[in-house]
Design a protein around this motif. Structure first.
Motif, PDB file in Angstrom:
ATOM      1  N   ILE A  23       0.878  -1.173   0.000  1.00 51.05           N
ATOM      2  CA  ILE A  23       0.000   0.000   0.000  1.00 51.05           C
ATOM      3  C   ILE A  23       0.913   1.219   0.000  1.00 51.05           C
ATOM      4  CG2 ILE A  23      -1.864   1.221   1.151  1.00 51.05           C
ATOM      5  CD1 ILE A  23      -2.587  -1.356   2.577  1.00 51.05           C
ATOM      6  N   SER A  24       1.080   1.843  -1.135  1.00 59.35           N
ATOM      7  CA  SER A  24       1.996   2.971  -1.224  1.00 59.35           C
ATOM      8  C   SER A  24       1.600   3.849  -2.401  1.00 59.35           C
ATOM      9  CB  SER A  24       3.436   2.473  -1.409  1.00 59.35           C
ATOM     10  OG  SER A  24       3.609   1.942  -2.705  1.00 59.35           O
ATOM     11  N   GLU A  25       2.333   4.950  -2.564  1.00 58.41           N
ATOM     12  CA  GLU A  25       2.083   5.837  -3.693  1.00 58.41           C
ATOM     13  C   GLU A  25       2.768   5.336  -4.952  1.00 58.41           C
ATOM     14  OE1 GLU A  25       5.789   7.510  -1.654  1.00 58.41           O
ATOM     15  OE2 GLU A  25       3.980   6.380  -1.157  1.00 58.41           O
ATOM     16  N   PHE A  26       3.520   4.251  -4.834  1.00 56.44           N
ATOM     17  CA  PHE A  26       4.210   3.692  -5.991  1.00 56.44           C
ATOM     18  C   PHE A  26       3.323   2.666  -6.684  1.00 56.44           C
ATOM     19  CE2 PHE A  26       7.408   4.767  -2.756  1.00 56.44           C
ATOM     20  CZ  PHE A  26       8.086   5.769  -3.439  1.00 56.44           C
ATOM     21  N   ASP A  27       3.698   2.313  -7.895  1.00 57.87           N
ATOM     22  CA  ASP A  27       2.941   1.329  -8.658  1.00 57.87           C
ATOM     23  C   ASP A  27       3.545  -0.049  -8.475  1.00 57.87           C
ATOM     24  OD1 ASP A  27       0.826   2.749  -9.880  1.00 57.87           O
ATOM     25  OD2 ASP A  27       2.237   3.653 -11.282  1.00 57.87           O
ATOM     26  N   GLU A  28       2.731  -0.985  -8.024  1.00 57.66           N
ATOM     27  CA  GLU A  28       3.100  -2.393  -7.978  1.00 57.66           C
ATOM     28  C   GLU A  28       2.111  -3.159  -8.848  1.00 57.66           C
ATOM     29  OE1 GLU A  28       4.719  -0.573  -4.269  1.00 57.66           O
ATOM     30  OE2 GLU A  28       2.623  -0.903  -4.792  1.00 57.66           O
ATOM     31  N   SER A  29       2.624  -3.901  -9.806  1.00 59.65           N
ATOM     32  CA  SER A  29       1.741  -4.560 -10.767  1.00 59.65           C
ATOM     33  C   SER A  29       2.418  -5.812 -11.309  1.00 59.65           C
ATOM     34  CB  SER A  29       1.409  -3.594 -11.915  1.00 59.65           C
ATOM     35  OG  SER A  29       2.594  -3.200 -12.586  1.00 59.65           O
ATOM     36  N   SER A  30       1.762  -6.447 -12.293  1.00 58.28           N
ATOM     37  CA  SER A  30       2.299  -7.627 -12.983  1.00 58.28           C
ATOM     38  C   SER A  30       2.727  -8.700 -11.989  1.00 58.28           C
ATOM     39  CB  SER A  30       3.474  -7.228 -13.887  1.00 58.28           C
ATOM     40  OG  SER A  30       3.084  -6.239 -14.808  1.00 58.28           O
ATOM     41  N   ASP A  31       1.849  -8.980 -11.040  1.00 59.26           N
ATOM     42  CA  ASP A  31       2.195  -9.902  -9.955  1.00 59.26           C
ATOM     43  C   ASP A  31       2.060 -11.358 -10.392  1.00 59.26           C
ATOM     44  OD1 ASP A  31      -0.755 -10.871  -8.929  1.00 59.26           O
ATOM     45  OD2 ASP A  31      -0.748  -8.812  -9.660  1.00 59.26           O
ATOM     46  N   ASP A  32       2.683 -12.235  -9.638  1.00 55.02           N
ATOM     47  CA  ASP A  32       2.497 -13.671  -9.765  1.00 55.02           C
ATOM     48  C   ASP A  32       2.682 -14.283  -8.384  1.00 55.02           C
ATOM     49  OD1 ASP A  32       1.888 -16.057 -10.949  1.00 55.02           O
ATOM     50  OD2 ASP A  32       3.836 -16.330 -11.925  1.00 55.02           O
ATOM     51  N   ILE A  33       2.080 -15.457  -8.156  1.00 51.86           N
ATOM     52  CA  ILE A  33       2.106 -16.081  -6.840  1.00 51.86           C
ATOM     53  C   ILE A  33       2.438 -17.556  -6.965  1.00 51.86           C
ATOM     54  CG2 ILE A  33      -0.401 -16.524  -6.882  1.00 51.86           C
ATOM     55  CD1 ILE A  33      -0.392 -16.055  -3.822  1.00 51.86           C
ATOM     56  N   ASP A  34       3.210 -18.057  -6.007  1.00 49.98           N
ATOM     57  CA  ASP A  34       3.495 -19.478  -5.905  1.00 49.98           C
ATOM     58  C   ASP A  34       3.653 -19.811  -4.429  1.00 49.98           C
ATOM     59  OD1 ASP A  34       4.121 -22.131  -6.998  1.00 49.98           O
ATOM     60  OD2 ASP A  34       6.124 -21.762  -6.203  1.00 49.98           O
ATOM     61  N   GLN A  78       3.452 -19.336  -0.829  1.00 47.62           N
ATOM     62  CA  GLN A  78       3.269 -18.159   0.010  1.00 47.62           C
ATOM     63  C   GLN A  78       4.271 -17.060  -0.337  1.00 47.62           C
ATOM     64  OE1 GLN A  78       1.911 -21.171   3.482  1.00 47.62           O
ATOM     65  NE2 GLN A  78       2.992 -19.368   4.191  1.00 47.62           N
ATOM     66  N   ARG A  79       4.638 -17.007  -1.609  1.00 47.22           N
ATOM     67  CA  ARG A  79       5.480 -15.929  -2.119  1.00 47.22           C
ATOM     68  C   ARG A  79       4.789 -15.243  -3.295  1.00 47.22           C
ATOM     69  NH1 ARG A  79       9.747 -19.988  -1.497  1.00 47.22           N
ATOM     70  NH2 ARG A  79      11.112 -19.399   0.246  1.00 47.22           N
ATOM     71  N   VAL A  80       4.837 -13.921  -3.275  1.00 46.25           N
ATOM     72  CA  VAL A  80       4.282 -13.118  -4.356  1.00 46.25           C
ATOM     73  C   VAL A  80       5.383 -12.225  -4.911  1.00 46.25           C
ATOM     74  CG1 VAL A  80       2.570 -11.374  -4.989  1.00 46.25           C
ATOM     75  CG2 VAL A  80       2.007 -13.103  -3.276  1.00 46.25           C
ATOM     76  N   VAL A  81       5.533 -12.228  -6.221  1.00 47.38           N
ATOM     77  CA  VAL A  81       6.480 -11.320  -6.864  1.00 47.38           C
ATOM     78  C   VAL A  81       5.694 -10.313  -7.695  1.00 47.38           C
ATOM     79  CG1 VAL A  81       8.447 -12.879  -6.911  1.00 47.38           C
ATOM     80  CG2 VAL A  81       6.778 -12.977  -8.758  1.00 47.38           C
ATOM     81  N   TYR A  82       6.272  -9.148  -7.886  1.00 45.71           N
ATOM     82  CA  TYR A  82       5.578  -8.096  -8.615  1.00 45.71           C
ATOM     83  C   TYR A  82       6.593  -7.077  -9.116  1.00 45.71           C
ATOM     84  CZ  TYR A  82       6.118  -6.003  -3.977  1.00 45.71           C
ATOM     85  OH  TYR A  82       6.636  -5.557  -2.789  1.00 45.71           O
ATOM     86  N   GLN A  83       6.136  -6.252 -10.040  1.00 43.63           N
ATOM     87  CA  GLN A  83       6.953  -5.175 -10.589  1.00 43.63           C
ATOM     88  C   GLN A  83       6.661  -3.892  -9.814  1.00 43.63           C
ATOM     89  OE1 GLN A  83       7.627  -4.643 -15.067  1.00 43.63           O
ATOM     90  NE2 GLN A  83       6.102  -3.090 -14.624  1.00 43.63           N
ATOM     91  N   THR A  84       7.719  -3.138  -9.479  1.00 42.09           N
ATOM     92  CA  THR A  84       7.535  -1.909  -8.710  1.00 42.09           C
ATOM     93  C   THR A  84       8.460  -0.809  -9.217  1.00 42.09           C
ATOM     94  OG1 THR A  84       7.724  -0.917  -6.492  1.00 42.09           O
ATOM     95  CG2 THR A  84       9.179  -2.768  -6.984  1.00 42.09           C
TER      96      THR A  84
END
Length: 210
Positions: free
Chosen positions: A166-177, A179-185
């Motif tokens: 939760i921030s003013e930055f953009d986090e997107s293009s996520d993937d999950i496996d 209990q780990r989530v990766v995303y672009q920021t």
């Protein structure tokens, strides 16, 4: 492309129309999975031998379909006068997004065993969902226009959402496996990759009548 075990699936226009193809890396067998005249198939995802994808027809209507690589049997999962897009699959669950009846995109969970479809209705816009077991991750946008996005995690059986970013930055293009989530920021000014790992504490017991 998308991969599960030895099976790889991808978009392919060798026949003059965009179709879904798949190949078994162990046997070398390659198959064309879609054959609908006038339609365009894209965004494939795979789990085991089950392949889900979006199909857009000549009226620009987009629906979600499932094809079994082993048997080539095909099932239409959605049927509404709106576009459903960006499917993903894990085991017997398929997720995708769409906006039937209103302006907000929401994520849908389709249980292949029961046929039940659950719409995850949360504040704002949820899109581009990915699934791993009982958990899904999705891109959350507070409002239109899409000016800022964060990642949301959702436990399907318990209906519990978690917001790791939760921030003013953009986090997107996520993937999950698991209990780990990766995303672009873009938190540091460039496009980097973020990782969120969560641990389940004090999990309540699950009743088992057997």
């Amino acid at each position: 492309p998308a991969i599960s075990g030895s099976l790889v699936v991808w978009e392919d226009d060798r026949d003059g129309n965009q179709e879904i193809y798949g190949k078994d890396l162990e046997t070398g067998i390659e198959k064309r999975l879609t054959t609908t005249p006038g339609a365009t198939e894209f965004e494939p995802a795979i789990s085991g031998t089950l392949v889900v994808y979006s199909r857009q027809d000549e009226t620009d209507n987009c629906q979600i379909f499932l094809t079994d690589f082993a048997t080539l049997s095909t099932t239409q999962l959605t049927d509404a006068p709106v576009c459903f897009r960006r499917p993903d699959i894990s085991g017997h669950r398929v997720v995708y997004d769409g906006a039937p009846g209103d302006a907000n995109l929401d994520v849908f969970v389709h249980d292949l065993l029961t046929g039940q479809v659950t719409r995850i209705v949360l504040a704002g816009v949820q899109r581009d969902a990915h699934i791993s077991g009982d958990w899904l991750s999705a891109e959350k946008v507070a409002q239109v226009p899409f000016t800022n996005s964060n990642v949301k995690i959702y436990n399907i059986p318990r209906g519990v959402p978690i917001e790791p970013t939760i921030s003013e930055f953009d986090e997107s293009s996520d993937d999950i496996d698991g209990q780990r989530v990766v995303y672009q920021t873009n938190e540091r000014g460039n496009l980097d990759i973020g990782l969120f790992e969560f641990v389940l504490l004090n999990e309540p017991p699950v009743a088992d009548a057997g």
